[in-house]
Each structure stands twice: as C-alpha cells, then as structure tokens.
Design a protein around this motif. Structure first.
Motif, mmCIF file in Angstrom:
data_model
loop_
_atom_site.group_PDB
_atom_site.id
_atom_site.type_symbol
_atom_site.label_atom_id
_atom_site.label_comp_id
_atom_site.label_asym_id
_atom_site.label_seq_id
_atom_site.Cartn_x
_atom_site.Cartn_y
_atom_site.Cartn_z
ATOM 1 N N ASP A 252 0.863 -1.176 0.000
ATOM 2 C CA ASP A 252 0.000 0.000 0.000
ATOM 3 C C ASP A 252 0.903 1.230 0.000
ATOM 4 O OD1 ASP A 252 0.925 0.320 2.589
ATOM 5 O OD2 ASP A 252 -0.911 -0.404 3.535
ATOM 6 N N ASP A 253 0.368 2.376 0.339
ATOM 7 C CA ASP A 253 1.189 3.595 0.251
ATOM 8 C C ASP A 253 2.378 3.573 1.209
ATOM 9 O OD1 ASP A 253 -0.307 4.577 -1.744
ATOM 10 O OD2 ASP A 253 -1.411 6.053 -0.547
ATOM 11 N N ASP A 254 2.355 2.673 2.188
ATOM 12 C CA ASP A 254 3.477 2.538 3.122
ATOM 13 C C ASP A 254 4.424 1.411 2.737
ATOM 14 O OD1 ASP A 254 2.732 4.668 4.687
ATOM 15 O OD2 ASP A 254 1.489 3.460 6.018
ATOM 16 N N GLY A 255 4.346 0.953 1.491
ATOM 17 C CA GLY A 255 5.250 -0.108 1.035
ATOM 18 C C GLY A 255 4.679 -1.496 1.302
ATOM 19 N N MET A 256 5.556 -2.473 1.344
ATOM 20 C CA MET A 256 5.123 -3.855 1.557
ATOM 21 C C MET A 256 4.261 -3.946 2.825
ATOM 22 S SD MET A 256 7.412 -7.305 2.281
ATOM 23 C CE MET A 256 8.320 -7.413 0.754
ATOM 24 N N ILE A 257 3.137 -4.639 2.720
ATOM 25 C CA ILE A 257 2.259 -4.779 3.880
ATOM 26 C C ILE A 257 2.776 -5.946 4.711
ATOM 27 C CG2 ILE A 257 -0.124 -5.159 4.655
ATOM 28 C CD1 ILE A 257 -1.014 -4.048 1.882
ATOM 29 N N VAL A 258 3.410 -5.615 5.813
ATOM 30 C CA VAL A 258 4.129 -6.644 6.569
ATOM 31 C C VAL A 258 3.161 -7.627 7.229
ATOM 32 C CG1 VAL A 258 5.889 -7.058 8.330
ATOM 33 C CG2 VAL A 258 6.081 -5.067 6.840
ATOM 34 N N ASP A 259 1.942 -7.165 7.539
ATOM 35 C CA ASP A 259 0.942 -8.116 8.054
ATOM 36 C C ASP A 259 0.622 -9.177 6.994
ATOM 37 O OD1 ASP A 259 0.787 -6.867 10.490
ATOM 38 O OD2 ASP A 259 -0.960 -5.646 9.973
ATOM 39 N N ASP A 260 0.537 -8.740 5.754
ATOM 40 C CA ASP A 260 0.277 -9.700 4.672
ATOM 41 C C ASP A 260 1.463 -10.642 4.486
ATOM 42 O OD1 ASP A 260 -2.062 -8.358 4.359
ATOM 43 O OD2 ASP A 260 -1.724 -7.715 2.288
ATOM 44 N N THR B 99 7.638 4.024 -0.636
ATOM 45 C CA THR B 99 8.673 3.830 0.391
ATOM 46 C C THR B 99 8.100 3.071 1.579
ATOM 47 O OG1 THR B 99 9.886 5.806 -0.256
ATOM 48 C CG2 THR B 99 10.158 5.085 2.025
ATOM 49 N N LEU B 100 8.884 2.155 2.091
ATOM 50 C CA LEU B 100 8.478 1.414 3.296
ATOM 51 C C LEU B 100 8.505 2.370 4.484
ATOM 52 C CD1 LEU B 100 7.817 -1.604 4.091
ATOM 53 C CD2 LEU B 100 10.174 -1.727 4.898
ATOM 54 N N SER B 101 7.380 2.458 5.183
ATOM 55 C CA SER B 101 7.271 3.434 6.281
ATOM 56 C C SER B 101 8.143 3.039 7.468
ATOM 57 C CB SER B 101 5.812 3.530 6.739
ATOM 58 O OG SER B 101 5.444 2.317 7.378
ATOM 59 N N LEU B 102 8.364 4.009 8.336
ATOM 60 C CA LEU B 102 9.219 3.780 9.495
ATOM 61 C C LEU B 102 8.735 2.613 10.372
ATOM 62 C CD1 LEU B 102 11.776 5.084 10.834
ATOM 63 C CD2 LEU B 102 10.190 6.356 12.276
ATOM 64 N N PRO B 103 7.445 2.622 10.778
ATOM 65 C CA PRO B 103 7.018 1.508 11.640
ATOM 66 C C PRO B 103 7.183 0.146 10.965
ATOM 67 C CG PRO B 103 5.293 3.195 11.460
ATOM 68 C CD PRO B 103 6.381 3.594 10.533
ATOM 69 N N ARG B 104 6.965 0.091 9.671
ATOM 70 C CA ARG B 104 7.066 -1.190 8.972
ATOM 71 C C ARG B 104 8.513 -1.682 8.891
ATOM 72 N NH1 ARG B 104 2.675 -1.016 4.242
ATOM 73 N NH2 ARG B 104 0.824 -0.971 5.575
ATOM 74 N N ARG B 105 9.472 -0.775 8.939
ATOM 75 C CA ARG B 105 10.882 -1.186 8.908
ATOM 76 C C ARG B 105 11.202 -2.031 10.139
ATOM 77 N NH1 ARG B 105 14.146 2.009 5.187
ATOM 78 N NH2 ARG B 105 12.522 2.749 3.795
ATOM 79 N N ALA B 106 10.812 -1.504 11.291
ATOM 80 C CA ALA B 106 11.056 -2.254 12.530
ATOM 81 C C ALA B 106 10.275 -3.567 12.519
ATOM 82 C CB ALA B 106 10.653 -1.403 13.729
ATOM 83 N N GLN B 107 9.026 -3.467 12.035
ATOM 84 C CA GLN B 107 8.169 -4.659 12.022
ATOM 85 C C GLN B 107 8.743 -5.752 11.109
ATOM 86 O OE1 GLN B 107 4.332 -3.922 10.276
ATOM 87 N NE2 GLN B 107 3.462 -5.902 10.942
ATOM 88 N N LEU B 108 9.280 -5.330 9.972
ATOM 89 C CA LEU B 108 9.815 -6.296 9.009
ATOM 90 C C LEU B 108 10.967 -7.099 9.626
ATOM 91 C CD1 LEU B 108 9.750 -7.429 6.138
ATOM 92 C CD2 LEU B 108 11.263 -5.560 5.438
ATOM 93 N N VAL B 109 11.846 -6.390 10.331
ATOM 94 C CA VAL B 109 12.973 -7.085 10.972
ATOM 95 C C VAL B 109 12.450 -8.065 12.022
ATOM 96 C CG1 VAL B 109 14.989 -6.773 12.457
ATOM 97 C CG2 VAL B 109 14.605 -5.209 10.537
#
Lengths: 436, 436
Positions: free
Chosen positions: B156-164, B197-207
């Motif tokens: 979505d607009d915040d990049g890869m949807i890490v929940d998905d 761009t991958l949003s800030l919260p999603r960066r931490a979540q992805l790791v």
C-alpha cells in the motif's frame, strides 16, 4: 531468541578460498618480501599519462562524457567491439570473407568474468573439462565451484600434448564418460603457469581432435589467450580459433588487463554465433554490462595508437625482466644441481623444477626457508588437480611485478633457501655486475 | 562431418531474455520515441567535470596512478569501503558502538552484481524469495535463472504490507514450505517500479517478523536501497538494517550508479559478518574485484565533497522532472477518467493505473497506440510473477531520462493514446505555459 544459522547454497559449499589468497596474506604481512608469486603486472610502466589524456578528452566533451557516464549495453560498447575484431582480424590475417564480427564479441569485467560466465552457461555439475597439466589454478576454483571435474593432459615444450588428449578421450569413451566432456581449456600463449606455448601444428590438430570427438555434442575449446600480446621473441602464432573454419568450436578469451592496465578491469570474448547472445543473457543477470567509462577509455587508447605503443613498450620491459630471471637462474642453479626451468618467449612466468624429492608445497621446508629469506613463489602443486599423482617439486616464478635487480636478488634468495634444504652446494665464479 | 549441437547448462535453460530488452529494441528502432520506460539517469547532470578532475589528479601522480591501474582486491578498495561506511553511519545515525564496519562491505560491478552474487551464495533451486507486488523485474530474472520461486506480497502507500507478509509465512508453514523461504527482497526507498517507500514503523516490524519466522534457518532481508539518496521531499528514513540489532538479518545493497554515474558501474553491499567473506569467495571466482580505477575515482569524489554536491544537485534536477510528470498527469488525466498514480517522494518512477479493463501489456491496444504516438512505458505486468492473478492495467513511468518539456509531451501523448483506446474524453481547460 537465539539466532538461526544462515543456509548457504549448494554452490557455496563447493566454492573455496582461492589458494592464491594465502600468498596475498603473506605479502601483506611481510612487506619486504620479494614476490615472484603474484601474477600482477609491472607498475612502473602502467600508462597513467595515456589514460589521463583520453579520460580528459572523453569527459571534457559534453557529448562523449554523457555517453561514457550513462549505462552502456550488456555486450559492450560497439565501437570498442569493432576495434577488438579489427585488431584480431589483423593478428590472425583474416581475409574479409573470414573476418571475425563485432556481434560475436562480449566485453566482460576482466577475462576472469568471461571464464566464469562461460562455465555457468555451458557446464553442469558432473561435467568434465580437460585442462593442461599444470594449468591456471584460478580456473580450477571456478570449475570446482560449478561442480565440474577437471582432468589434466600432459604438456611438453610444445604445450598440451594433443595425442595424449586423444588418448584420454578414448579412455573416457571406454568408461562411458565421453558424454560428460564439454570443454577443453588451454592457455595457449606463454601459459600461466609454465610460460609454454601451444605449437602451430598442435593448434590445427587440437581443433581437428575436438571436432572429431564431438560425437555426442560439441566439445568446445576455450582458448585463453590472455598473454598473446606479451611476446618477447619469435613470431606471433595465429589463434586456435583461426584454425576453426566452422567458427563454432572455439571460444576465445582475451583481456586488456595484461597488455594495458588491470585497473580498467576489461576483458573480452570472441564467441561462436549463438553463444555470444546466450552469454549476454547471463551477463544481463550478472551486471547488464561492465564499466562503460573504461570501455570508452580503451576505445580511444586503441584509436589514437597509445595501445599499440604501450604493448611495444611492455614487450621491452618484460623481456628485460625475463632475461634477468633466466640469467639469474642460470647463475644460481648450475645444471649439476638437478634443477630445470622453462624458457618462456612471452608472458609473465617461468616454471621451475627443484630436484626430485625437494618439495615446494606451502608447508615444505623449502617454502619455510624461502619465507625466512624473504622470497615468495607459487607452489607448483596448486596448478594440479586430484587426477592421479602429480609432481610436488615445482614452482611458478613470476617476473611481472619486481624490477630486474629485485628479480636477481629473489633468485639468489631462492637458491640460498634451496641450498639450506639440501640443494648441492656448487662453488661457481660470479660474473660481476652482469645484466640479464 | 555435420556439426554437433552445443549443450547449454541447466541454468542456461532457466535464463531468459530480460523483458526490458524488448524496450531497448523499440527505443533503438524509434529514435524519436519519448521514453518513459528506460530506467536510465538524467544525462545533462552527469558530472563529467568532477570525474575528469579527480581522474586527472589520480593519474598524473605516479604513486596514485600505479595504485589505481594495478589489480585491486576482491572486496574492494579499502579507503572507499571506509568512506562508504562512514557515510552510512552518518545517514543511519549510528553511535560508535553500533557503527557499520568497512570489513562488512563488498564493492561490486553495480548493485546488480551484488544481487546476483547474493542469489548464488544463498539460494538453491526450489527455494522461495518473498518480494513486493509489484517488484523490480530484473531481479525476477535472476531468481528464475537460479531456479528460485518469487512470491509476491501486496503493497500500500506505506510499502510492503508486513501483516500480509506474515499471513503468507503462516500459510507457507501450513503447506510445509516455510523451510524453503530464504529471503525477503524489498526496494524500500522510492521503489522500482512504484516509487513507494516502506514506512518507518514497517521497517522495525519487518525485521521483527523476519527474525520471528526464522524457525528453520535465518530468513534474510535483502534491502535494495538503490534510490535512497534520490530524495526530493520529506526526511530521510533509517535503513531497515539499522533496526537489526543482531546485525545478522539484513543484507543492504546500494549503488553509485543512480546518485553519481552509471558509467562507473560501482555498487556495494553492507553484509552481516561471515556473509561478506563468503560473498568475496564467489566474487573471487567471478572477477576477483571490480574496476579498481573507478573505485579510486569514487573515493576521491567522496573525499573532496563532489559526491555530496552532486547528490544535492540531482535532487533538484529530478524533483523538477517529477513535478513535471505529476503536473502533466493531473492535467491530462482528470479524476473522472478513472486513472490513478503514485506520488513518489524520490527515485525515478511513477506507477500509473489505467481504468479497469484498459490493458497495458506489450500487445495491448494501448501499447500499440502509444508506439504510434511515439511514447513508451513499461507494462506493469512485467513487475509481477506468476503467483496468482495480478492487474493488467498498470504501467511504470520513469521521469529519469527525458527533460521536463519532453516528459510533459510524453504524458500528453500517453493521454492521447489512452483516449484513442477508450479513456473517457473530458474537456478540460488547459493551463497555458504551466511549469510542473
């Protein structure tokens, strides 16, 4: 949470450190070492001025600067590929009807990348490649990484013994392994590591044998002509490729690293039709094209004559170094010591044989003594693969890097070390101030 | 004797022409074409003078000329690697204790070579890599060549949807395929192709997700930050790598091609300890080091400030081009036409969606009409893999190559073509002489 291990690929398990890295480590740890090991080039003759001049010309003109600094194409800068074949058509005396074509050229990040790409394109795990004994050890690492077996064919002063190659093919046919033979690899000019050259009759014979034994599929010849232009005496020989009228049996690998400058990291292949296009697909995945700026630089260096002048100069520089090494060897190792060595007419290497029983390996008394004396060589065993027994008393001596005085000094140290570990001590009158 | 066929490797059978080659062909055949397809960079701003100056300085001094024109080392020129980590430590606000180290850097022939080497080092046939939907299509070709499956995770607009992403991992665990998942690939700054761009919260979540799902082995994140420095608005985000306290989960890929000059063909990776050394072994087989001269040039450009100045200039140049494209899109495609597009804050790409049902593929009526009008885009379907249904009505529009006037003209032609194939015709007052 405890960390989980990384799973590396199967190919990673086959990919070992190159044995040469041990030598680089030694050289770093012992800066006073005289290195007859490194396959580097003479630094004094590196053509900084020539390259500065053409770089300036390219970059100060907006049109050429834009062309050189933008992405290039995957197979390489077209004008350079044109010049490469023009040069080679001249070297190989090709008539217009049999000329090599720029479309058959792929420019790579040094010829090493070409060797790797060709391996990846043409070889599967379990395949067999026939190489010389001894052979270029870095390529052995590539083959091992691809899961490919290298089998070695003996050499004599005329290079790979093609009759022995044919015997080996016959034997492989008997054991049912002929279908696995995909390639014959030869460094046919001033070979790395022996300095030996494949003779004219054997060039024609090699093409004929490869064609005749292509019973299941085409057995390709990979002709690594990296040292062709570094020729110090005798006439130039035509490439193996020039004997292949079909233009489908031979892959020719060359480089600008040795005859110009390694820092430009540019090599090239002249390939049979079809293989060039397939290789470019691989290169598209690898990097979609080597440095475009460096290709523009090389294009200008060929165009303005600097390349030819530089090659002529290098021939003088290296001839002098070679002579220094050969003269020192003759002085330091009289025939009665039982040592022998090759007489290279070009390239960067002399192949030296210690007396039977005097081992040269990385843990041998000779190597330990050499490190103590501050002299480094490449153990000959690195240039053999596990394909039957091989000699343990050989060494590759490079005259590329060191200046003549240090080469003489290096050979003196080698002789001193050899005497320490058992070489007969002979009293010889020294010729004062002689120049090689 | 009739000629025998060449047997290509298994990998060759998996290695296809990159779809982008079709576009390069179109551009060659139609020189008047406005290309919103090519991922090339702006040529007007290529820093020929800066590069000429440092090349001259390097090559006119004998010591530095020798160092730059000789062979370099496999992982790359040490002072350049030091500067790379110094820059990145600053960008990511690393404290001295958590600083990235030069030993973890490998310099490659563009970041493309790094992506290839990492694939070869870490992936086996049958493995799974999770990528964004849509994703960078050239990397899909690499994965296909390695026999690796790419599975796509919605954005979505915040990049890869890490929940998905996590849902997908859960599903793969259920089907027993989790052990095959080796890597998550993301272009996390101004993504190619969407500009998102991958949003800030999603960066931490992805790791966190990658670590938690590393149940069988480590699931690595390959962070492709090629466009990070091409930022035109908003603050810089820290790398995904900076959220990985273990320093073992993330592979960071960057390049000098976009922020400096593609012609220097130099990229680099900052890699977890151990992986850098293993990768250098592969690179030893590939080419034992990228162009040394180009690395010396880049080292000086960073040292003398030219690199920072150039990046700042590029940000102005591309912001202007981006604005030209966004403004033209707004003018030419009013909301009622049912078209939408992304708003990239950096990078080179806008992702455009035609109305439902208006296909954009290479054989679509829209593409045919665009070629007639002299305008080229990349069909969005190239950025998807066969992993369930995907949209057929999208396109990647690049504002990198063309100048603002031609970008506007290109969007007008695109709109004209779209109307020819069914886009609603709306009468809109044109704003005369507007500048994007």
């Amino acid at each position: 949470m405890p960390s989980r291990p990384v799973t590396l690929s199967h190919r990673a398990s086959l990919t070992k450190d190159q044995p040469i890295s041990w030598f680089m480590q030694q050289a770093v740890e012992n800066p006073d070492l005289i290195s007859l090991a490194a396959g580097l080039v003479d630094v004094e003759s590196l053509p900084g001025d020539d390259i500065a001049k053409v770089a300036q010309a390219i970059l100060s003109d907006p049109a050429s600067a834009k062309a050189a600094l933008q992405y290039g194409t995957t197979p390489g800068y077209a004008p350079l590929r044109e010049k490469i074949v023009a040069r080679l058509n001249e070297l190989d005396h090709r008539s217009p009807g049999e000329a090599y074509l720029a479309d058959d050229v792929v420019v790579t990040t040094g010829s090493q990348q070409l060797l790797y790409l060709l391996g990846e394109l043409l070889l599967d795990p379990g395949d067999i490649v026939l190489v010389e004994a001894p052979s270029y050890f870095v390529f052995h690492g590539v083959l091992a990484s691809l899961g490919v077996r290298a089998l070695q064919i003996p050499m004599d002063d005329d290079g790979m013994i093609v009759d022995d190659l044919e015997d080996r093919l016959r034997q492989l046919e008997r054991t049912g392994e002929l279908p696995k033979v995909k390639m014959i690899y030869t460094v046919d000019y001033f070979q790395n590591p022996t300095g030996l050259t494949l003779s004219l009759p054997r060039r024609a014979q090699l093409v004929e044998v490869a064609r005749r034994w292509s019973k299941h599929h085409r057995i390709l010849i990979l002709e690594d002509a990296a040292y062709r232009e570094l020729r110090y005496e005798g006439g130039d020989l035509p490439s193996i490729m020039s004997f292949d009228e079909s233009r489908e049996q031979v892959l020719l690998a060359m480089t600008f690293s040795k005859p110009m400058a390694p820092g430009l990291k540019t090599g090239y292949g002249i390939l049979p039709n079809g293989i060039a296009a397939a290789l470019a697909r691989f290169k598209g995945n690898h990097d979609f094209g080597s440095s475009n700026l460096n290709q523009h630089i090389l294009d200008r260096l060929i165009a303005n004559g600097a390349y030819d002048r530089h090659v002529a100069n290098l021939q003088d520089v290296y001839r002098n170094k070679r002579d220094a090494m050969l003269h020192a060897l003759k002085t330091e190792f009289p025939a009665v010591t039982g040592t022998t060595w090759t007489y290279p007419k070009g390239g960067l290497y002399v192949w030296w044989k210690a007396p039977e029983g005097m081992e040269t390996g990385p843990n041998s008394p000779l190597m330990r003594e050499c490190l103590k004396q501050g002299i480094l060589y490449v153990p000959g065993e690195f240039a053999y693969v596990e394909d039957g027994p091989f000699p343990r008393n050989e060494a590759r001596l490079s005259f590329g890097v060191e200046q003549p005085e240090r080469i003489r000094e290096g050979i003196e140290r080698l002789a001193h070390a050899a005497r320490e570990v058992g070489l007969p001590r002979i009293q010889m009158p020294r010729v004062a101030g002689c120049r090689g």
